[in-house]
Scaffold this active site. Structure first.
Site, PDB file in Angstrom:
ATOM      1  N   LEU A   1       0.823  -1.219   0.000  1.00 31.84           N
ATOM      2  CA  LEU A   1       0.000   0.000   0.000  1.00 31.84           C
ATOM      3  C   LEU A   1       0.857   1.270   0.000  1.00 31.84           C
ATOM      4  O   LEU A   1       0.411   2.325   0.411  1.00 31.84           O
ATOM      5  CB  LEU A   1      -0.988  -0.004   1.182  1.00 31.84           C
TER       6      LEU A   1
ATOM      7  N   ASN B   1       1.782   2.860  -2.657  1.00 30.78           N
ATOM      8  CA  ASN B   1       1.211   3.762  -3.658  1.00 30.78           C
ATOM      9  C   ASN B   1      -0.183   3.292  -4.049  1.00 30.78           C
ATOM     10  O   ASN B   1      -0.582   3.354  -5.207  1.00 30.78           O
ATOM     11  CB  ASN B   1       2.141   3.790  -4.881  1.00 30.78           C
TER      12      ASN B   1
ATOM     13  N   ASP C   1       5.570  -6.334   1.762  1.00 32.50           N
ATOM     14  CA  ASP C   1       6.499  -5.771   0.783  1.00 32.50           C
ATOM     15  C   ASP C   1       7.030  -6.937  -0.052  1.00 32.50           C
ATOM     16  O   ASP C   1       7.523  -7.924   0.507  1.00 32.50           O
ATOM     17  CB  ASP C   1       7.647  -5.082   1.548  1.00 32.50           C
TER      18      ASP C   1
ATOM     19  N   SER D   1       7.191  -1.853 -19.904  1.00 29.43           N
ATOM     20  CA  SER D   1       6.689  -0.592 -20.456  1.00 29.43           C
ATOM     21  C   SER D   1       7.299  -0.351 -21.823  1.00 29.43           C
ATOM     22  O   SER D   1       8.460  -0.705 -22.071  1.00 29.43           O
ATOM     23  CB  SER D   1       7.088   0.550 -19.521  1.00 29.43           C
TER      24      SER D   1
ATOM     25  N   THR E   1       8.412   2.181 -22.692  1.00 23.22           N
ATOM     26  CA  THR E   1       9.543   3.088 -22.497  1.00 23.22           C
ATOM     27  C   THR E   1      10.888   2.402 -22.753  1.00 23.22           C
ATOM     28  O   THR E   1      11.875   3.061 -23.048  1.00 23.22           O
ATOM     29  CB  THR E   1       9.500   3.701 -21.075  1.00 23.22           C
TER      30      THR E   1
ATOM     31  N   TYR F   1      13.894   4.813 -14.188  1.00 22.67           N
ATOM     32  CA  TYR F   1      12.654   4.010 -14.235  1.00 22.67           C
ATOM     33  C   TYR F   1      12.680   3.100 -15.456  1.00 22.67           C
ATOM     34  O   TYR F   1      12.431   1.891 -15.367  1.00 22.67           O
ATOM     35  CB  TYR F   1      11.431   4.941 -14.283  1.00 22.67           C
TER      36      TYR F   1
ATOM     37  N   LYS G   1      12.971  -1.145 -15.806  1.00 25.19           N
ATOM     38  CA  LYS G   1      12.089  -2.053 -16.566  1.00 25.19           C
ATOM     39  C   LYS G   1      12.929  -2.904 -17.515  1.00 25.19           C
ATOM     40  O   LYS G   1      12.730  -4.116 -17.638  1.00 25.19           O
ATOM     41  CB  LYS G   1      11.059  -1.251 -17.359  1.00 25.19           C
TER      42      LYS G   1
ATOM     43  N   PHE H   1       1.682   0.427 -23.429  1.00 29.04           N
ATOM     44  CA  PHE H   1       1.764   1.764 -23.999  1.00 29.04           C
ATOM     45  C   PHE H   1       1.126   2.732 -22.988  1.00 29.04           C
ATOM     46  O   PHE H   1       1.560   2.781 -21.855  1.00 29.04           O
ATOM     47  CB  PHE H   1       1.246   1.772 -25.449  1.00 29.04           C
TER      48      PHE H   1
ATOM     49  N   GLY I   1      12.529  15.400 -23.267  1.00 30.20           N
ATOM     50  CA  GLY I   1      12.499  13.938 -23.393  1.00 30.20           C
ATOM     51  C   GLY I   1      11.307  13.390 -24.160  1.00 30.20           C
ATOM     52  O   GLY I   1      11.250  12.192 -24.442  1.00 30.20           O
TER      53      GLY I   1
HETATM   54  N1  UFG Z   1       1.193  15.902 -22.139  1.00 31.70           N
HETATM   55  C1  UFG Z   1       0.822  17.223 -22.166  1.00 31.70           C
HETATM   56  N2  UFG Z   1       0.500  17.832 -20.980  1.00 31.70           N
HETATM   57  C2  UFG Z   1       0.526  17.166 -19.787  1.00 31.70           C
HETATM   58  C3  UFG Z   1       0.912  15.804 -19.770  1.00 31.70           C
HETATM   59  C4  UFG Z   1       1.246  15.211 -20.961  1.00 31.70           C
HETATM   60  O1  UFG Z   1       0.786  17.862 -23.229  1.00 31.70           O
HETATM   61  O2  UFG Z   1       0.237  17.787 -18.753  1.00 31.70           O
HETATM   62  C5  UFG Z   1       1.511  15.214 -23.410  1.00 31.70           C
HETATM   63  C6  UFG Z   1       2.946  14.723 -23.493  1.00 31.70           C
HETATM   64  O3  UFG Z   1       3.802  15.730 -23.988  1.00 31.70           O
HETATM   65  C7  UFG Z   1       2.795  13.537 -24.464  1.00 31.70           C
HETATM   66  C8  UFG Z   1       1.393  12.999 -24.135  1.00 31.70           C
HETATM   67  O4  UFG Z   1       0.712  14.075 -23.497  1.00 31.70           O
HETATM   68  O5  UFG Z   1       2.810  13.959 -25.789  1.00 31.70           O
HETATM   69  C9  UFG Z   1       1.401  11.802 -23.194  1.00 31.70           C
HETATM   70  O6  UFG Z   1       2.178  12.123 -22.039  1.00 31.70           O
HETATM   71  P1  UFG Z   1       2.129  11.201 -20.719  1.00 31.70           P
HETATM   72  O7  UFG Z   1       3.001  11.856 -19.697  1.00 31.70           O
HETATM   73  O8  UFG Z   1       0.720  10.913 -20.345  1.00 31.70           O
HETATM   74  O9  UFG Z   1       2.749   9.828 -21.209  1.00 31.70           O
HETATM   75  P2  UFG Z   1       4.177   9.511 -21.848  1.00 31.70           P
HETATM   76  O10 UFG Z   1       3.908   8.914 -23.192  1.00 31.70           O
HETATM   77  O11 UFG Z   1       5.108  10.630 -21.771  1.00 31.70           O
HETATM   78  O12 UFG Z   1       4.714   8.435 -20.810  1.00 31.70           O
HETATM   79  C10 UFG Z   1       4.053   7.206 -20.646  1.00 31.70           C
HETATM   80  C11 UFG Z   1       4.195   6.726 -19.205  1.00 31.70           C
HETATM   81  C12 UFG Z   1       5.614   6.385 -18.877  1.00 31.70           C
HETATM   82  C13 UFG Z   1       6.176   5.492 -19.895  1.00 31.70           C
HETATM   83  C14 UFG Z   1       5.992   6.103 -21.277  1.00 31.70           C
HETATM   84  C15 UFG Z   1       6.486   5.240 -22.408  1.00 31.70           C
HETATM   85  O13 UFG Z   1       3.757   7.702 -18.308  1.00 31.70           O
HETATM   86  O14 UFG Z   1       5.665   5.744 -17.629  1.00 31.70           O
HETATM   87  O15 UFG Z   1       4.609   6.319 -21.515  1.00 31.70           O
HETATM   88  O16 UFG Z   1       5.708   4.127 -22.552  1.00 31.70           O
HETATM   89  F1  UFG Z   1       7.478   5.301 -19.640  1.00 31.70           F
END
Ligand code: UFG
Length: 338
Positions: A33, A35, A58, A124, A126, A149, A153, A178, A294
């Site tokens: 618990l 998170n 844990d 992931s 990622t 992170y 993975k 995804f 990134g």
């Molecule tokens: N975005 C915004 N504004 C926000 C949040 C996100 O414009 O406040 C955009 C980002 O730039 C991106 C899209 O929304 O283009 C998705 O962003 P997320 O942060 O929701 O997701 P990501 O694709 O960046 O990351 C996710 C997971 C990670 C994982 C990654 C790759 O959160 O844990 O996919 O699979 F590593």
């Protein structure tokens, strides 16, 4: 099948629990618990109509895990437990590697002792790294990961691949998720981020509910149809069903498989905002701001292998994802907190 869900009280774990029970399997949730909320457990009982077997432990605590394996006869393990915030992992690499690797190693040791040989790992997309050639196929050689992170993975995948090579009677599915969004259609379980959400959909739902003023759209000069980033959003219930299919597959197959869980469809940030507003008839004010470091133009799956191997494909639409995310947020404005 009887399945141990490590981290089973979290967002994806809790939805997977429901789909396992719906499919006639038994499941035991192990979670500390850290998170997740204990409230998830009563919600799961309401959805399934059955008592939940929960162990507050844990997953890196070897003695506690030994006792759990001794008390049950598991056919498989689904390993969700782990820290998952990209930004935090950059600040706390030691904690991320310690936790995310220890949990896997402890589970593997306990599985070997108990003679459990099937494991599904929560990986992931990622791990594909900063690659600009979507759709992403499992056979692509991963580039460098960009944060601890992602490396955790990737290293976990390596560990499990090596374990399956050394012990040919083991079977393993490395599921590369995804972008999971949505929630169970009951509105009883969903994603409950702590603090300011990092990810797009929880941020949108908090803007729509008035908790946050506006969405910052990170850049509109990407090489995509409308200039905003394109991702492969997948409904968490579809994702959960992918885990059920993977467990059932592993029971009759040996060796390790890397499998994408995505829809194969890319949607832009503005596609998501527009669909959310239309489906839920609620405004989502937004502003275009600087790119986020990134981020990539497009990142979406080739989902062919999951269909061929597991007979699984995503079925829910973007409208379903938007509706279900909003229902969860509306019914639980503070998540699982009162
Ligand atoms: N975005 C915004 N504004 C926000 C949040 C996100 O414009 O406040 C955009 C980002 O730039 C991106 C899209 O929304 O283009 C998705 O962003 P997320 O942060 O929701 O997701 P990501 O694709 O960046 O990351 C996710 C997971 C990670 C994982 C990654 C790759 O959160 O844990 O996919 O699979 F590593």
């Amino acid at each position: 099948m009887k399945i141990l869900l490590s981290g089973g009280a979290g967002f994806i774990g809790s939805h997977t629990y429901v789909e396992l029970i719906n499919a006639g399997h038994e499941a035991v949730i192990v979670d500390n618990l850290y998170n997740a909320s204990e409230k998830v457990l009563e919600r799961l009982e309401t959805i399934t109509g059955k008592p939940v077997t929960f162990c507050n432990a844990d997953v890196s605590d070897k003695e506690a895990m030994r006792a759990i394996f001794a008390a049950h006869s598991f056919d498989a393990v689904i390993h969700f437990a782990g820290y998952k915030a990209v930004g935090e992992s950059v600040r706390k690499p030691i904690e991320y590697y310690r936790n995310n690797l220890d949990t896997t190693l402890t589970l593997c040791e306990c599985m070997r002792e108990a003679g459990v040989r099937c494991i599904v790992f929560s990986s992931s997309a990622t791990v594909y790294g900063p690659i600009e050639t979507s759709p992403l196929v499992e056979s692509m050689h991963p580039l460098d990961c960009t944060n601890p992170y992602a490396w955790s993975k990737s290293i976990n995948e390596r560990i499990l691949l090596d374990v399956c090579t050394a012990m040919p009677d083991w079977s393993c599915a490395l599921l590369r998720y995804f972008n999971p969004i949505g929630a169970h259609e009951s509105g009883l379980i969903g994603e409950d981020p702590v603090g300011v959400p990092n990810n797009l959909m929880p941020y949108i739902t908090q803007v729509a509910s008035g908790k946050r003023e506006r969405l910052n759209v990170f850049g509109n000069d990407y090489n995509t149809p409308d200039g905003t980033g394109v991702r492969d959003y997948i409904h968490v219930v579809d994702l959960a069903r992918g885990h059920v299919a993977a467990c059932e597959y592993l029971l009759s197959h040996k060796g390790a498989e890397i499998i994408n869980l995505g829809t194969g469809i890319g949607y832009s940030v503005l596609d998501i905002v527009n669909a959310f507003q239309r489906v839920n008839d609620v405004p989502v004010p937004y502003a275009i701001v600087e790119r986020r470091a990134g981020d990539m133009d497009s990142y979406y799956a080739d989902p062919t292998k999951a269909k061929t191997l597991l007979g699984w494909q995503a079925e829910k639409t973007l409208d379903d994802m938007c509706r279900d995310s909003w229902r969860w947020q509306s019914k639980n404005p503070n998540g699982y907190r009162d």
